[in-house]
Write a protein that holds these residues in place. Structure first.
Motif, PDB file in Angstrom:
ATOM      1  N   ARG A   1     -25.054  12.146 -12.201  1.00 42.39           N
ATOM      2  CA  ARG A   1     -24.709  11.190 -11.149  1.00 42.39           C
ATOM      3  C   ARG A   1     -23.917  10.013 -11.706  1.00 42.39           C
ATOM      4  O   ARG A   1     -23.035   9.475 -11.027  1.00 42.39           O
ATOM      5  CB  ARG A   1     -25.980  10.686 -10.463  1.00 42.39           C
ATOM      6  CG  ARG A   1     -26.633  11.699  -9.523  1.00 42.39           C
ATOM      7  CD  ARG A   1     -27.874  11.113  -8.885  1.00 42.39           C
ATOM      8  NE  ARG A   1     -27.593   9.846  -8.234  1.00 42.39           N
ATOM      9  CZ  ARG A   1     -28.520   8.944  -7.914  1.00 42.39           C
ATOM     10  NH1 ARG A   1     -29.794   9.192  -8.182  1.00 42.39           N
ATOM     11  NH2 ARG A   1     -28.177   7.808  -7.331  1.00 42.39           N
TER      12      ARG A   1
ATOM     13  N   GLY B   1     -30.911  23.900  -9.597  1.00 35.67           N
ATOM     14  CA  GLY B   1     -31.667  23.434 -10.747  1.00 35.67           C
ATOM     15  C   GLY B   1     -33.168  23.509 -10.587  1.00 35.67           C
ATOM     16  O   GLY B   1     -33.921  23.042 -11.450  1.00 35.67           O
TER      17      GLY B   1
ATOM     18  N   ARG C   1     -31.585  13.920 -16.709  1.00 38.35           N
ATOM     19  CA  ARG C   1     -30.390  14.754 -16.850  1.00 38.35           C
ATOM     20  C   ARG C   1     -29.549  14.704 -15.570  1.00 38.35           C
ATOM     21  O   ARG C   1     -28.319  14.641 -15.618  1.00 38.35           O
ATOM     22  CB  ARG C   1     -30.777  16.200 -17.179  1.00 38.35           C
ATOM     23  CG  ARG C   1     -31.302  16.402 -18.595  1.00 38.35           C
ATOM     24  CD  ARG C   1     -31.327  17.867 -18.974  1.00 38.35           C
ATOM     25  NE  ARG C   1     -32.217  18.648 -18.143  1.00 38.35           N
ATOM     26  CZ  ARG C   1     -33.514  18.839 -18.393  1.00 38.35           C
ATOM     27  NH1 ARG C   1     -34.071  18.264 -19.458  1.00 38.35           N
ATOM     28  NH2 ARG C   1     -34.265  19.578 -17.594  1.00 38.35           N
ATOM     29  N   ARG C   2     -30.226  14.733 -14.434  1.00 36.78           N
ATOM     30  CA  ARG C   2     -29.506  14.649 -13.164  1.00 36.78           C
ATOM     31  C   ARG C   2     -28.870  13.272 -12.976  1.00 36.78           C
ATOM     32  O   ARG C   2     -27.766  13.147 -12.450  1.00 36.78           O
ATOM     33  CB  ARG C   2     -30.455  14.960 -11.998  1.00 36.78           C
ATOM     34  CG  ARG C   2     -30.856  16.425 -11.932  1.00 36.78           C
ATOM     35  CD  ARG C   2     -32.041  16.647 -11.001  1.00 36.78           C
ATOM     36  NE  ARG C   2     -32.446  18.045 -11.002  1.00 36.78           N
ATOM     37  CZ  ARG C   2     -32.103  18.929 -10.077  1.00 36.78           C
ATOM     38  NH1 ARG C   2     -31.335  18.559  -9.068  1.00 36.78           N
ATOM     39  NH2 ARG C   2     -32.506  20.174 -10.148  1.00 36.78           N
TER      40      ARG C   2
ATOM     41  N   LEU D   1     -28.327  17.329  -6.558  1.00 38.29           N
ATOM     42  CA  LEU D   1     -28.770  16.519  -7.687  1.00 38.29           C
ATOM     43  C   LEU D   1     -29.940  15.610  -7.319  1.00 38.29           C
ATOM     44  O   LEU D   1     -30.728  15.234  -8.182  1.00 38.29           O
ATOM     45  CB  LEU D   1     -27.610  15.643  -8.198  1.00 38.29           C
ATOM     46  CG  LEU D   1     -26.473  16.353  -8.921  1.00 38.29           C
ATOM     47  CD1 LEU D   1     -25.307  15.396  -9.129  1.00 38.29           C
ATOM     48  CD2 LEU D   1     -26.945  16.914 -10.256  1.00 38.29           C
ATOM     49  N   TRP D   2     -30.049  15.273  -6.055  1.00 38.12           N
ATOM     50  CA  TRP D   2     -31.057  14.297  -5.610  1.00 38.12           C
ATOM     51  C   TRP D   2     -32.063  15.006  -4.711  1.00 38.12           C
ATOM     52  O   TRP D   2     -31.925  15.042  -3.500  1.00 38.12           O
ATOM     53  CB  TRP D   2     -30.383  13.158  -4.862  1.00 38.12           C
ATOM     54  CG  TRP D   2     -31.242  11.947  -4.660  1.00 38.12           C
ATOM     55  CD1 TRP D   2     -32.593  11.902  -4.546  1.00 38.12           C
ATOM     56  CD2 TRP D   2     -30.782  10.592  -4.522  1.00 38.12           C
ATOM     57  NE1 TRP D   2     -33.007  10.622  -4.338  1.00 38.12           N
ATOM     58  CE2 TRP D   2     -31.934   9.792  -4.326  1.00 38.12           C
ATOM     59  CE3 TRP D   2     -29.523   9.991  -4.532  1.00 38.12           C
ATOM     60  CZ2 TRP D   2     -31.841   8.422  -4.149  1.00 38.12           C
ATOM     61  CZ3 TRP D   2     -29.446   8.626  -4.353  1.00 38.12           C
ATOM     62  CH2 TRP D   2     -30.589   7.842  -4.173  1.00 38.12           C
TER      63      TRP D   2
END
Length: 224
Positions: A95, A68, A90-91, A161-162
Motif C-alpha cells: 500500500r 493472499g 507486508r500488505r 490488500l485491505w
C-alpha cells in the motif's frame, strides 16, 4: 408416442454462482480462525463438506490465493495463509507503494461525486463510536479515493490488500490505546483537500506520510 415435454428451468444454478458460494464459505472458515494458518485445504474434503464438485472449489481456492488468504504450493495444493501482523505489514508495504500514486491520480481525475463520497466517509469516521465503525469509515475513504482515479483495477487491488475482518481486529486494538481516530480523520481531511484542489504532488506526499505512520505504529509490536 409423443416425447414428454421438457420442463422449463426457471432458476438454473450457474457455475460462477457455485464458485462464489465455495469462495464465501472457505473465506469465512479462514477469517474466523476455524482453519488455522498452514492448515491444508483439501479440494476433495471441501467439495464433500459443501456438497459440490471439486471444480468450483478449485476455482474458489485460486481466487483466495490471489487475495493472499490462501497459499498455493507447487505440487502440494493449497494451505491457509498466515494473516498475522507480519502479513499485515507486508500488505502495508504494498500500500505504501500503491496509494500515493492513487492519490496523485485522484487529484487529477476526481469529480464532485468522488469528493462528496470521500467527505462523507471522513464525517462517518469522525462520528464513529467504536473501533469497528472507525475502521470501516476509514477504509471507505481509501476506496472512494481509489474510485476517484476512474480505474477499477486499482480499486480491486486495494480491496484485496485491505481485508475488512483483519483490519477491524487490528484497528480496534489501536483505537483503544491511542488517539488514532482523530489523527486519521485529520490526515484524511488533508489528503481530501489536496485532491479537491487538484494538487497531485501534495496529495501524493500526504498519502505517503499517512501510510508510513501506520507502518511505524505496527513495526515495534512485530519486533516485540
Amino acid at each position: 408416442m409423443d416425447a414428454l415435454p421438457r420442463a422449463k428451468v426457471r432458476d438454473p444454478i450457474r457455475v460462477d454462482s457455485v464458485v462464489d458460494l465455495a469462495y464465501r464459505r472457505i473465506r469465512d472458515l479462514v477469517l474466523s480462525g476455524e482453519l488455522a494458518p498452514g492448515a491444508r485445504l483439501g479440494q476433495v474434503e471441501l467439495a464433500e463438506r459443501f456438497g459440490i464438485s471439486r471444480t468450483p472449489v478449485r476455482e474458489a481456492l485460486r481466487r483466495l490465493a490471489g487475495e493472499g488468504l490462501v497459499d498455493q504450493i507447487s505440487n502440494r495444493g493449497f494451505r491457509v495463509a498466515d494473516l498475522g501482523l507480519d502479513a499485515v505489514l507486508r500488505r502495508l508495504e504494498v500500500r505504501a507503494l500503491l496509494e500515493p500514486g492513487i492519490a496523485r491520480l485522484a487529484a487529477a481525475r476526481r469529480n464532485e461525486r468522488d469528493v462528496a463520497e470521500m467527505r462523507a466517509a471522513i464525517e462517518r469516521e469522525e462520528r464513529a463510536g467504536s473501533g469497528i465503525e472507525a475502521h470501516d469509515a476509514s477504509r471507505d475513504f481509501h476506496l472512494a479515493l481509489a474510485r476517484a482515479t476512474g480505474n477499477e483495477e486499482l480499486v480491486r487491488v486495494l480491496e484485496s490488500l485491505w481485508l475488512v475482518e483483519v483490519g477491524r481486529r487490528l484497528l480496534s486494538r489501536r483505537y483503544a490505546v491511542s488517539n488514532w481516530q482523530a489523527e486519521d480523520v485529520a490526515e484524511h481531511r488533508g489528503i481530501l483537500s489536496a485532491v479537491e484542489l487538484g494538487r497531485p504532488d501534495e496529495a501524493e506526499r500526504l498519502m505517503a506520510e499517512h501510510v508510513r505512520r501506520a507502518v511505524q505504529h505496527w513495526e515495534p509490536e512485530r519486533r516485540g
